[in-house]
Structure formats: structure tokens, C-alpha cells
Design an enzyme around this catalytic site. Structure first.
Site, mmCIF file in Angstrom:
data_model
loop_
_atom_site.group_PDB
_atom_site.id
_atom_site.type_symbol
_atom_site.label_atom_id
_atom_site.label_comp_id
_atom_site.label_asym_id
_atom_site.label_seq_id
_atom_site.Cartn_x
_atom_site.Cartn_y
_atom_site.Cartn_z
ATOM 1 N N SER A 116 28.832 59.582 30.760
ATOM 2 C CA SER A 116 27.426 59.904 30.532
ATOM 3 C C SER A 116 26.918 59.191 29.267
ATOM 4 O O SER A 116 27.051 57.975 29.163
ATOM 5 C CB SER A 116 27.282 61.422 30.441
ATOM 6 O OG SER A 116 25.946 61.785 30.620
ATOM 7 N N ASP B 273 26.734 62.292 42.106
ATOM 8 C CA ASP B 273 26.045 62.271 40.813
ATOM 9 C C ASP B 273 24.648 61.681 41.005
ATOM 10 O O ASP B 273 24.508 60.499 41.315
ATOM 11 C CB ASP B 273 26.867 61.420 39.836
ATOM 12 C CG ASP B 273 26.277 61.389 38.425
ATOM 13 O OD1 ASP B 273 25.124 61.828 38.242
ATOM 14 O OD2 ASP B 273 26.982 60.920 37.518
ATOM 15 N N HIS C 199 27.208 65.158 38.492
ATOM 16 C CA HIS C 199 27.446 64.404 37.259
ATOM 17 C C HIS C 199 28.614 64.979 36.459
ATOM 18 O O HIS C 199 29.392 64.249 35.857
ATOM 19 C CB HIS C 199 26.160 64.430 36.433
ATOM 20 C CG HIS C 199 26.232 63.650 35.164
ATOM 21 N ND1 HIS C 199 26.571 62.321 35.138
ATOM 22 C CD2 HIS C 199 26.025 64.017 33.865
ATOM 23 C CE1 HIS C 199 26.553 61.889 33.871
ATOM 24 N NE2 HIS C 199 26.240 62.899 33.096
#
Lengths: 386, 215
Positions: free
Chosen positions: A159, A325, A358
């Protein structure tokens, strides 16, 4: 008694703290010369004699430096990547020297908006300069310099951590042997900026935010920050994962109550997520760090030609995405991988099948672990680390 | 994509014995060169070349599972397909671009061939020969699409959409002005047949064909 006084009296969090930028300041993208400043960081394992076994782990938006501690000093839980980092684990701390620092602008010991501005003696609040992903990385390079490490064996992160990984490879390719940008992108999408804006507006709409001066006023914008976290948390999960976990199940009751109480388990879960988040995170830090992500676009200075960002880069890459995601999609990862290919870089690009959204990069995903482990072992062989 | 070759015995990741037809390809590769293996499957050839010939090897593979297995062995492999994803590679990035048993499954074999020779100084291409006597037998006497151990999948399910014979391939190379550096035909088990490789005879007896091309 004001919270500012509390801030000063607060016992320091466990772990290392390094004061940087005393002689040469940190030059921020905004043009501000910043420093001195502190980075709080954790290390695991031992640095070898030729300093070739260091792995920098970069944390995500709400992560911190306690990547593999048994007990987090605030939450009391395991470190956020204990699944991956530790003795005999994929990032093996018996073999590698693992470093993780709290980003500049953060709130777990590194200089950020809740720390004291030495010029005023008060918390920085919104006087803290706006920071970018490149600023975070520049600050990290100063830490790595101070630790005497020329080249990191690997830089790994998911991320926002993955954004830092890409920034490292673009700006300091000669200092990174291997890189794993995971569940990330070279730029923040309009949809992601939109969700961040919702979060920031929720914080700022809370009267206890006090225009950013809540620490001076002895208040805390808990409700606003909790709503920000609730919204963001939804984006970290996937529709199927939410349905599997909660469906339409009711929370400790046999029937709906015809009220706005938390009838559904999902509501109760989100309220809990919001509530526990405000205990460990500073609202202004949330504004600054989300902004840093929004501003991130590695292709900007190359007029959109991302491949140019990696020209001549010798780093080996493993780009990983997760099928469900929707924050950082496989399509985005493939753009990164294609650009790396076009720049003749050594790149692997894998999509992991998962319905966990995610957050999958933080969870028990055997296929992901197999890939990351193979990549690290292959790179270790290439680097001559036994 | 690799349906045309039966591979019943799994080969351990670090064994230095590979499928016979892949060994023939490996023998064409100079040590220490840059190699792109398109349709690299589980990385059998790529791993072998990396270990024994110290090549700087990369792979492109359609199946997620194949990519995962390759990366888990430390091989740099990307998910992608020959029709779509070759365009990103710079000109002359590799000494060899290998396309093993995959050409017949591409949408535009001619474009793929020219991409191979844009990216690689040399291209190594192998494919099942539709001119083999058994395929002809199936069509002529059974009146059915060829089906045999090397082409086991029925016509409605096969990913192989662009079959050709050895002579068809030679004609295409001529049309594209490509130089055939080396060529050979292989039997069912992937061993080389000692025949002139671009003749009517080899077109009849060769089960697979293997070509090394340059521009």
C-alpha cells in the site's frame, strides 16, 4: 491541564529514536528546509559485517514501526506484519537485519503534527509542513546513512509502503538490490483521493478538531477520525469478504430494532474499528499522511512516461497484487510492471487470487507468502547472502 | 498453453534434466546471454538456463499458477500473453526470444513472430507440425480433427487456434524475409530426427518442429 503539557510529559515509546537533519536539513518537496527532526524506528536481527543484509520495511498509512514486535506498546497486539517478519519467517530476522521507521508526519514517535514545534513550544498542528512520499523516503535515507548502510538488500512494503518502495527505486536505485512493491501503485487514483477526502472532511467537520488545534484545546476529534477510519476500512475489504464475514447478521439481537442502533454486525464491527483506531492514531497525522498519498504520482515529472522513472535501474522487482483489491488493482500493478519491462528492469509480476481485498497483504495468504519467500531467497542468492 | 506436449512425469525444481525438446532449445543458447522465455510455464527451461548456462533470463506466462511457481523459485516472470504484452519490451533487449509450443495458440502468429525478432536478436520457435502423417491420417481416413497424445484436447476446447505445417512455417519465414539459422524436426517424444528439416519428407514425419530465426 492542556494536552500539550501531556504531550511533553508522555513517556517515550519503546524502540530507537534518531535525531536527523541537524547539520543538513531535510529538503521537502514543498520547498521547506525541515529539521532537525526525529525518526522513531525498530530493528530486528543483526547487521552483518559487510552491511549487506539490511531490509527496510515500509509501513502503510496507519501502520507503524512495530512491524514484528510481540506486543505493540499501544494496542497490545502483535506487530502488523508478524505473519511475515520474524525468526525463521519469510523475512527471516535470523538472517536479515530488518529496519522499519515511523514515517515523518506520523504519530508514533517520529516528528509529526502532534509533536512540539521547537519554535513555538506548542504542538505543530497544521503548522506542520505538508509532506510527500518522496519526503518520507528522503528522511529514511538519512536514517539509513546514519546506520552506515550504503545499499539495502531489499525494500519491501504494501500500500503506502509500496509507494515508498517505488520512490526508493526511482530516486536511489543504486541503494536498493531488491524491491517488493505490494498492493500498490505508482500514483493514487481519483477514487482513492476521493475516499481520502471523505475521511479528511469527516475529521475536519468534528467540532473537537478545533481547526487543527485540538491538542492545545485539550480535545480530540474522535468521532470524525472514527468515521474516517470506518470509510477507509470498507475500501480495504472486498464485497465477498464482507458478505462472508457478516452477511446481514444481526448484532446480539433476534430482530431489527427500528432504530439507529447498531443492529447489524457489520455496523458494530465498523464502529469498533473506528473506536480502536482513535486510541492509537492522531487525527492531524491522518490528514497529512493521506495527503502525501494523494500527491503521489511517480510519472508526473516524466510527463506520464513511467518507464523513464526506472531507466538504468538494476534493482530486481517483485510486483504483487491481489485479485479482489479495488483500492490498488492488478491493472495498476501491471502498468508498473510494464514500465519496468520497458526500462529493461528485472521484474516479476504476480497477481494473487484472494477475496480479502486490499488488506490481503497483511493476512495469511499462502500463495503470496510462497511468492515473496521465493523472491527473497532468489535475490539473497544473487546478492551472495547465505 | 503447453497442452501439445504430454508431461506426465513431474520434474523436481532443481533437477538438471529437462524435457527432451526443451533440452534441444537449451543447447542452442550461448551461456551468459539474455533470454526471454515466452510461455515459460512452470519455469522448467528458464530455471535450467539460469542454473546451468548462467543466462540473465526473464519469463512471460499466461497462467497465474505458472507465474507463481516461477517466482517462488526465484525466477523473474511476469503474467502476460504473447499477443498483448510483447509491445512493452524495448528493441533488442534480449539475445534470444523463445516461444516454445505456443505460436499455434496466439491470436496473430505473424505479428508475434515479428515481435520476437524485434525484442530478440534471435528467435527460437517450436510448434506442433500439423503436416505430420498422423494428423493427415486422422483427417483423411477418420474424417476427424487430429487427436493424439500430443494433441489431446478436442477441437472445441483447444487453445491451439493457428495450426501450421513445417512447410507453411518455412513459407511464412520467407514471406517475412527471416533467416532460418537452424531447423529440425522432432519425433513424438521430442527427440531430434536426423532428416533434412524443411522437406516434404520431414513435413510428413516430424511431430514437432524447432526453428532458430534471425532477421
Amino acid at each position: 491541564m492542556s494536552t500539550a503539557t501531556n504531550t511533553q510529559k508522555r513517556p517515550p515509546l519503546p524502540g530507537h529514536h534518531m535525531v536527523l537533519g541537524e547539520t543538513e536539513k531535510l529538503r521537502l518537496d514543498s520547498g521547506v528546509e525541515f529539521g532537525p527532526f526525529t525518526l522513531a524506528y525498530q530493528t530486528y536481527g543483526e547487521l552483518n559485517a559487510d552491511k549487506s543484509n539490511a531490509i527496510l520495511v515500509c509501513h502503510a498509512l496507519t501502520g507503524d514501526q512495530y512491524v514484528a514486535d510481540d506486543v505493540h506498546p499501544i494496542t497490545g497486539k502483535e506487530g502488523w506484519w508478524s505473519e511475515i517478519v520474524g525468526p525463521a519467517k519469510i523475512i527471516d530476522t535470523d538472517k536479515y537485519f530488518v529496519i522499519c521507521s515511523n514515517v515523518i508526519g506520523g504519530c508514533l514517535g517520529s516528528t509529526g503534527p502532534k509533536e512540539i514545534n521547537p519554535e513555538t513550544g506548542k504542538p505543530w498542528g497544521l503548522d506542520f509542513p505538508v509532506i510527500t512520499i518522496a519526503d518520507m523516503v528522503r528522511a529514511q535515507t538519512m536514517l539509513i546513512d546514519a546506520l552506515g548502510i550504503d545499499m539495502l538488500f531489499a525494500v519491501i512494503g504494501g500500500s503506502m509502503g509500496g509507494m515508498q518502495v517505488l520512490e526508493w527505486c526511482k530516486s536511489y536505485p543504486e541503494r536498493v538490490y531488491a524491491a517488493a512493491p505490494i498492493a500498490t501503485s505508482f500514483r493514487h487514483s481519483a477514487q482513492n483521493i476521493a475516499f481520502h477526502e471523505v475521511g479528511r472532511q469527516a475529521v475536519m467537520a468534528d467540532p473537537d478538531w478545533c481547526g487543527g488545534n485540538y491538542l492545545l484545546e485539550g480535545k480530540k476529534p474522535s468521532r470524525g477520525l472514527a468515521v474516517a477510519r470506518m470509510t477507509a476500512h470498507i475500501t480495504y475489504l472486498s464485497q465477498p469478504a464482507l458478505h462472508r464475514k457478516f452477511g446481514r447478521k444481526l448484532q446480539n439481537r433476534g430482530a431489527i430494532t427500528y432504530s439507529f442502533d447498531n443492529d447489524f454486525q457489520i455496523e458494530s464491527y465498523l464502529r469498533h474499528q473506528g473506536k480502536s483506531f482513535v486510541d492509537r492514531f492522531d487525527a492531524n497525522s491522518y490528514l497529512y499522511i493521506t495527503r502525501a498519498m494523494d500527491y503521489f504520482d511517480l510519472s508526473l515529472e516524466y510527463d506520464g512516461r513511467l518507464a523513464e522513472a526506472f531507466q538504468g535501474c538494476k534493482t530486481r522487482f517483485c510486483v504483487v497484487s491481489f485479485s479482489s483489491d479495488w483500492c490498488f488493482t492488478t491493472a495498476e500493478s501491471r502498468i508498473v510492471a510494464h514500465a519496468l519491462n520497458a526500462a529493461s528492469c528485472n521484474v516479476s509480476c504476480v497477481e494473487i487470487e484472494s477475496d480479502k481485498g486490499h488488506d490481503a497483504f497483511l493476512l495469511d495468504e499462502p500463495d503470496f507468502h510462497m511468492v515473496l519467500s521465493g523472491f527473497i531467497e532468489g535475490a539473497a542468492e544473487g546478492r551472495g547472502l547465505k | 498453453m503447453d497442452e501439445t506436449i504430454s508431461n506426465s512425469t513431474a520434474i523436481p525444481a532443481h533437477s538438471d534434466r529437462i524435457r527432451v525438446d526443451l533440452q534441444l532449445i537449451a543447447d542452442m543458447i550461448e551461456p551468459g546471454t539474455r533470454v526471454l522465455d515466452i510461455g515459460c510455464g512452470d519455469g522448467e527451461l528458464l530455471g535450467y538456463l539460469t542454473r546451468t548456462k548462467k543466462v540473465d533470463g526473464r519469463g512471460l506466462e499466461l497462467s497465474n499458477e505458472g507465474v507463481r511457481n516461477c517466482v517462488a523459485q526465484g525466477l523473474p516472470v511476469m503474467q502476460g500473453d504473447a499477443d498483448r504484452d510483447l509491445a512493452d519490451y524495448p528493441d533488442g533487449a534480449f539475445d534470444y526470444a523463445i516461444l516454445s509450443q505456443t505460436l499455434q495458440a496466439t491470436q496473430r502468429p505473424k505479428e508475434v513472430l515479428s515481435e520476437l525478432l524485434r525484442i530478440g536478436k534471435q528467435a527460437i520457435v517450436s510448434f506442433p507440425n500439423f503436416g505430420h502423417w498422423r494428423a493427415r491420417f486422422d483427417l483423411m481416413f477418420r474424417g476427424r480433427m487430429p487427436q493424439n497424445p500430443n494433441l489431446p484436447i478436442m477441437w472445441y476446447e483447444t487453445p491451439n487456434i493457428h495450426f501450421c505445417t513445417v512447410l507453411d512455417f518455412v513459407a511464412l519465414c520467407k514471406e517475412m524475409d527471416l533467416t532460418i539459422e537452424r531447423s529440425m524436426v522432432l519425433n513424438e517424444s521430442g527427440s531430434k530426427l536426423s532428416l533434412g528439416s524443411q522437406t516434404r519428407f520431414s513435413n510428413f514425419l516430424g511431430n514437432q518442429a524447432l526453428f532458430m530465426l534471425s532477421k
